[in-house]
Scaffold this motif. Structure first.
Motif, short mmCIF file in Angstrom:
data_model
loop_
_atom_site.label_atom_id
_atom_site.label_comp_id
_atom_site.label_asym_id
_atom_site.label_seq_id
_atom_site.Cartn_x
_atom_site.Cartn_y
_atom_site.Cartn_z
N LEU A 1 0.83 -1.21 0.00
CA LEU A 1 0.00 0.00 0.00
C LEU A 1 0.86 1.27 0.00
N ILE A 2 2.05 1.18 0.59
CA ILE A 2 2.95 2.34 0.63
C ILE A 2 3.75 2.46 -0.67
N LEU A 3 4.29 1.31 -1.13
CA LEU A 3 5.24 1.34 -2.24
C LEU A 3 4.57 1.58 -3.60
N VAL A 4 3.39 1.02 -3.82
CA VAL A 4 2.75 1.15 -5.14
C VAL A 4 2.50 2.62 -5.51
N PRO A 5 1.91 3.45 -4.64
CA PRO A 5 1.74 4.87 -5.01
C PRO A 5 3.07 5.59 -5.21
N VAL A 6 4.08 5.28 -4.35
CA VAL A 6 5.37 5.96 -4.48
C VAL A 6 6.04 5.60 -5.80
N ILE A 7 6.05 4.31 -6.14
CA ILE A 7 6.66 3.87 -7.40
C ILE A 7 5.90 4.45 -8.59
N SER A 8 4.57 4.51 -8.50
CA SER A 8 3.76 5.06 -9.59
C SER A 8 4.11 6.52 -9.84
N ILE A 9 4.32 7.29 -8.75
CA ILE A 9 4.67 8.72 -8.90
C ILE A 9 6.06 8.87 -9.50
N ILE A 10 7.01 8.02 -9.04
CA ILE A 10 8.37 8.10 -9.60
C ILE A 10 8.35 7.76 -11.09
N LEU A 11 7.62 6.71 -11.48
CA LEU A 11 7.53 6.34 -12.90
C LEU A 11 6.83 7.44 -13.71
N ALA A 12 5.85 8.11 -13.10
CA ALA A 12 5.10 9.16 -13.82
C ALA A 12 5.98 10.34 -14.17
N THR A 13 7.08 10.55 -13.41
CA THR A 13 7.96 11.67 -13.73
C THR A 13 8.72 11.45 -15.04
N PHE A 14 8.73 10.21 -15.54
CA PHE A 14 9.41 9.91 -16.81
C PHE A 14 8.41 9.76 -17.96
N LYS A 15 7.13 10.00 -17.70
CA LYS A 15 6.09 9.79 -18.72
C LYS A 15 5.59 11.12 -19.27
N THR A 16 4.81 10.99 -20.37
CA THR A 16 4.06 12.13 -20.89
C THR A 16 2.65 12.08 -20.30
N THR A 17 1.90 13.15 -20.53
CA THR A 17 0.53 13.19 -19.98
C THR A 17 -0.33 12.06 -20.55
N SER A 18 -0.19 11.79 -21.85
CA SER A 18 -1.00 10.73 -22.47
C SER A 18 -0.63 9.36 -21.90
N TYR B 1 0.11 16.55 -14.94
CA TYR B 1 0.56 15.55 -13.96
C TYR B 1 2.06 15.23 -14.04
N PRO B 2 2.67 15.11 -15.23
CA PRO B 2 4.12 14.83 -15.25
C PRO B 2 4.92 15.88 -14.50
N MET B 3 4.61 17.17 -14.73
CA MET B 3 5.34 18.23 -14.04
C MET B 3 4.98 18.27 -12.55
N LEU B 4 3.71 18.02 -12.24
CA LEU B 4 3.28 18.03 -10.84
C LEU B 4 3.99 16.93 -10.04
N PHE B 5 4.04 15.72 -10.61
CA PHE B 5 4.71 14.62 -9.92
C PHE B 5 6.22 14.85 -9.84
N THR B 6 6.79 15.45 -10.89
CA THR B 6 8.23 15.77 -10.85
C THR B 6 8.52 16.78 -9.74
N GLY B 7 7.65 17.77 -9.63
CA GLY B 7 7.80 18.74 -8.55
C GLY B 7 7.67 18.11 -7.18
N VAL B 8 6.77 17.14 -7.04
CA VAL B 8 6.60 16.44 -5.76
C VAL B 8 7.87 15.68 -5.39
N ILE B 9 8.48 15.02 -6.38
CA ILE B 9 9.72 14.27 -6.10
C ILE B 9 10.84 15.22 -5.70
#
Length: 269
Positions: A15-32, A233-241
């Protein structure tokens, strides 16, 4: 029983790792790519979002503002709180108890209740859109919490040490910085981490007092990526990291003192 504990720990870790890993992966993705599947791997691991966020926004300025406000707020809060806690410990009796209750009452008032009178006070002093004003507000808001934590620890210090210092001719100031402060280092470190997280993530007071871009802190700046109809979301998650990195580093460096501070006083003898 052991398997039950392991299963519960596995579920908790998932429950802790899945959201964290998802956010880290999202920083390398595009919005689509995020909208297609948030849990999938990115098409390529490049740092374009990390470079882009510093090119499109004044993230360096926001980062420095957050660092400056957080460090100054934490240092001054610890200094004044340690002085008050030392005074409460040394005075004792109904005077020390009265001061302790006075600061404890400050913890019971919700921040939302103070918003309007606090804004009127800060505005009348000309401290809106000012990092100094934000530091003063942070200091006043978190001082009761720090006094509460440090007072509990300093009460556990042996009185014989202060009595010995008095016999040797030491005054109150020497008792404070030669005995109370060194022995309270674990508790000060634990309180510092607690205050660091509070000030670094604070959004309420920057949102209330800061409107000019050059004085914005990181949590306030991240709101710019959230639009009325669409969120970047890509920029938002990057800013969060980026915003989370200093907290992780602070915890890693102060982890030993943090654990010692949390367990201090739990075992006697």
């Amino acid at each position: 029983m052991k398997w039950t504990k392991k299963l519960l720990l596995f579920i908790y870790a998932t429950l802790i790792l899945v959201p964290v890993i998802s956010i880290i992966l999202a920083t390398f993705k595009t919005t689509s790519e995020i909208y297609e599947n948030i849990l999938s791997l990115p098409s390529s691991f490049n740092f374009s979002n990390y470079f882009g966020i510093f090119q499109e926004q004044a993230m360096g300025t926001y980062f420095l503002n957050s660092v400056l406000v957080t460090l100054v707020s934490v240092v001054f809060t610890l200094f004044f709180a340690s002085l008050v806690a030392f005074g409460i410990t040394r005075l004792g009796g109904w005077i020390g108890g009265g001061i302790f209750v006075f600061f404890t009452i400050g913890m019971m008032v919700p921040a939302q209740v103070n918003m309007i009178p606090l804004y009127q006070l800060v505005y009348s002093l000309g401290l809106t859109n000012s990092l100094v004003g934000l530091m003063i507000v942070n200091l006043s808001v978190t001082l009761p919490v720090a006094v509460f934590i440090l007072s509990g620890f300093m009460r556990s210090l042996p009185k014989s040490l202060f009595e010995a210092c008095t016999i040797d001719g030491g005054n109150n100031w020497q008792m404070y910085y030669r005995i109370a402060l060194p022995l309270s280092l674990p508790s000060l470190s634990a309180t510092a981490i607690f205050l660091f997280v509070m000030h670094w993530n604070d959004l309420l007071y920057p949102l209330l007092f800061i409107t000019k871009a050059e004085y914005k802190t990181l949590p306030l700046a991240l709101l710019e990526f959230q639009g009325e109809y669409m969120t970047n979301y890509p920029m938002l998650f990057t800013g969060v990291i980026i915003a989370s990195a200093p907290m992780i580093l602070a915890y890693l460096f102060l982890q030993r003192y943090f654990v010692a501070g949390m367990t201090a006083g739990s075992v006697k003898g």
